[in-house]
Scaffold this motif. Structure first.
Motif: not given
Length: 262
Positions: A87-107, A155-160
């Motif tokens: 396209x001749x340029x990179x005009x917009x870049x959105x870093x959206x990719x993300x994942x989370x854990x399957x268990x609580x922070x202690x595990x 703070x949000x429970x379980x997703x530290x």
């Protein structure tokens, strides 16, 4: 600058959205495409990316699919080069990719924690660096938006593991805005509110009633309803558009007002 007829038009601009095969990323991709952007849907899930592209094209808009592992710096830079070459340029870049854990922070073990940080934080670093390398040398400077979470405010429970990695991306965005501002590149953040996606649906585990939980969330939301992926997309649209040409280092919180609650 004169008053613009349509400051939200993205016609003629290229946009990369990572993690756009589903959820919030998909909503962002659709919103940007609806305003004329040529959207590159980048996701490790090729089938998901292809489905988003098919949806966009089915509406008469423009999109390309790209298989991308955001933890791979070389692959991320290669995608930025491909977009610029096409396209001749990179005009917009959105870093959206993300994942989370399957268990609580202690595990959460080290391997899972490191993987979360690789995607949620290093993925933002890789994308921002790849985009900035092209944007600073362009005649039309670009805009980077990093998607974090309302969990950076309280703070949000379980997703530290998840929220801490997003908090790092949150602060990185602000520092990057200081660095790139003098070069004409804007960097902003969307701290996304609750949206039902593949990640957040995992919240409805054993013993959690979805309807009751949503009703409680509505009660804690001053606007009285739960938003969707398009609400997040419109926040991104503002930040990447000419309407926000004087905005950098900002954090938008499209969450119905929940961040005001103590």
């Amino acid at each position: 600058m004169p008053l613009l007829d349509n400051p939200f038009s993205l016609t003629g601009r290229s946009a990369v959205v990572t993690g756009a095969g589903s959820g919030i990323g998909r909503g962002i991709a659709l919103v940007l495409a609806s305003q004329g952007a040529r959207v590159w849907v980048a996701d490790l899930d090729q089938a998901g990316a292809d489905a988003t592209v098919a949806d966009i094209r089915g509406r008469g808009w423009t999109a390309e699919s790209a298989s991308l592992d955001v933890t791979d710096a070389a692959a991320t830079h290669a995608l930025a080069d491909q977009v610029a070459d096409t396209h001749g340029s990179v005009d917009i870049w959105v870093n959206n990719a993300g994942i989370t854990a399957d268990g609580p922070p202690s595990t959460v073990d080290d391997d899972e924690l490191l993987n979360i940080w690789k995607v949620n934080f290093l993925g933002v670093v890789h994308g921002s660096q790849a985009a900035a390398r092209r944007m600073v040398d362009q005649e039309r400077k670009g805009a980077i938006v990093n998607i974090t979470t309302g969990g950076v405010d309280k703070a949000m429970d379980g997703i530290a593991a998840y929220t801490s990695s997003k908090a790092a991306a949150h602060q990185y965005s602000r520092s990057l805005a200081l660095e790139l501002g003098p070069k004409g590149v804007r960097v902003n953040t969307v701290a996304a509110g609750w949206v039902e996606t593949g990640i957040t649906r995992r919240h409805y585990g054993e013993g959690v009633d979805r309807e009751s939980d949503l009703q409680e969330k509505v009660k804690r939301t001053p606007l009285g309803f739960i938003g969707d992926e398009y609400d997040q997309g419109y926040a991104v649209l503002y930040l990447v558009s000419d309407a926000a040409r004087f905005v950098t280092g900002a954090v938008l919180r499209p969450n119905g007002g929940t961040s005001m609650q103590w």
